[in-house]
Enzyme design. Structure first.
Site: not given
Ligand code: GDP
Ligand code: MN
Length: 391
Positions: A101, A189
């Site tokens: 992530y 993101e």
């Protein structure tokens, strides 16, 4: 402005961030054509602006055209958390060794950018933050200094990613930071950021929120905007240059000044009502602005009563009153109006409104009384036409 995944990936690609080859499809046939072009196996992905598409069945692997057909027809029209799928992204499927992530956003309280990196990708970051907060390596970045390669390398080490992924991740983080800063995003993101069995690192998903305040220097953003599923009320308000936020209630609100508009929403809540919107017509608003504001409120079918709350400072009472009269002549208002007019030239304004007053256009001396009346009208409302009775 939130981008769809495929738009976010196009944006990433401009900054050199590796993404998989693919294309958009609005029909099953288009999906097959895109899959043929991308090369099998492919992944068929629902394009909706909500997370957790995978869990909801909106993301499927397909080994051949028949499977693409099956998945595309299942996913198109699917409802994912209230978002209906109208568009697919079909890309060449990746083999995944590890899922990470990575994101950048603004930490307002720290007055710095905040990067987050984790070896636990593929699941929602909120879940990681709750269950295993130590698994997220956070990095505050002073916007003046920016992100250096050394800092990125230390950060990757701290996140304890697979060592094979170090070089690729450092490279992507530097590019993602450029995308975030030079690309004027509020949020970028990548979840998951993957390591392939061949040792390559690339972005498998994209979440990008662009900073609307910077749109003046990005004419190219128009192409993204055309495809946004915008609230039609917001769209009309945007066209008219009004500061408007659509809400869920039935009392339409118009006020001058953001502070007064927020207080007006609060007062409506306080007396048991629900605002249908926030609308600030600003200081020195002209009659035309008031007429535009009423047109936007009138386009909202949920609105059962309109509360106009004006405290004249630079905004002058007679201009506001003229705007209301003008609007009553221009548009057939569906809902009754309650107005509280005070401050600069309020007397003159009330005099202009006086001949137009009726049960469809009432004037109240205080904000609280006006809010009570508007909320009472909204809850008692029966469909009625021909507002204002001015003509
Ligand atoms: P989200 O659920 O809305 O966040 O959608 P993602 O794009 O993040 O995809 C969800 C999950 O689907 C990923 O975490 C992967 O596990 C899986 N996935 C997506 N694309 C691929 C792919 O190309 N190959 C494989 N094997 N899995 C994929
Ligand atoms: Mn994802």
């Amino acid at each position: 402005m939130d981008l769809f995944e495929y738009q976010g990936k196009q944006y990433f690609a401009r900054f050199g961030i590796p993404v998989s080859p693919g294309g958009v499809a609005d029909t099953v046939d288009e999906a097959v054509a895109q899959a043929d072009k991308a090369g099998y196996p492919v992944v068929v992905k629902a394009q909706v602006q909500v997370g957790g598409r995978g869990k909801a069945g909106g993301i499927k692997l397909a080994a051949n055209a028949d499977e693409v057909r099956t998945h595309a027809s299942n996913i198109l029209g699917m409802d994912i958390k209230g978002h209906v799928v109208r568009r697919l992204w079909v890309e060449h499927a990746s083999d995944i060794a590890k899922e990470f992530y990575a994101s950048f956003t603004l930490d307002r309280s720290a007055k710095k950018h905040l990067g987050m990196l984790s070896a636990q990708g593929g699941v929602e970051i909120e879940q990681v933050a709750e269950e295993n907060p130590d698994a997220i390596a956070k990095l505050h970045i002073d916007p003046v200094d920016g992100l250096t390669e050394d800092a990125a390398r230390a950060w990757v080490a701290e996140a304890r990613l697979d060592p094979q992924a170090t070089e690729g991740t450092v490279d992507i983080l530097l590019k993602l930071y450029r995308c975030y800063v030079d690309g004027d995003a509020d949020l970028v993101e990548i979840n998951p950021l993957i390591l392939t069995p061949e040792g390559k690192v690339h972005a498998l998903d994209a979440k990008v929120t662009l900073d609307d305040n910077a749109s003046f220097r990005h004419p190219e953003w128009d192409e993204f905007r055309g495809l946004q599923v915008m609230d039609p009320r917001d769209e009309l308000a945007h066209e008219k240059g009004l500061q408007y936020v659509g809400l869920e209630g039935d009392v339409g609100i118009i006020a001058n000044g953001a502070g007064l508009a927020m207080s007006t929403c609060d007062v409506v809540n306080q007396v048991g009502g629900q605002p249908a919107n926030f609308l600030d017509i600003g200081g020195g608003a002209s009659a035309q602005v008031m007429a535009d504001a009423l047109e936007v409120i009138n386009s909202d079918e949920n609105v059962k009563a309109i509360f106009i709350n004006i405290f004249g400072g630079i905004t002058r009472g007679e201009e506001v009153a003229n705007g209301i009269v003008q609007a009553l002549e221009q548009v057939e208002l569906r809902a009754p109006i309650v107005i509280r007019l005070d401050g600069t030239n309020a007397e003159e304004g009330r005099a202009i409104l006086a001949p137009h007053l009726s049960d469809r256009l009432q004037s109240k001396p205080t904000m609280l009384e006006a809010a009570r009346e508007a909320v009472a009208l909204a809850s008692a409302s029966v469909p009625e036409r021909n507002a204002g009775g001015s003509k």
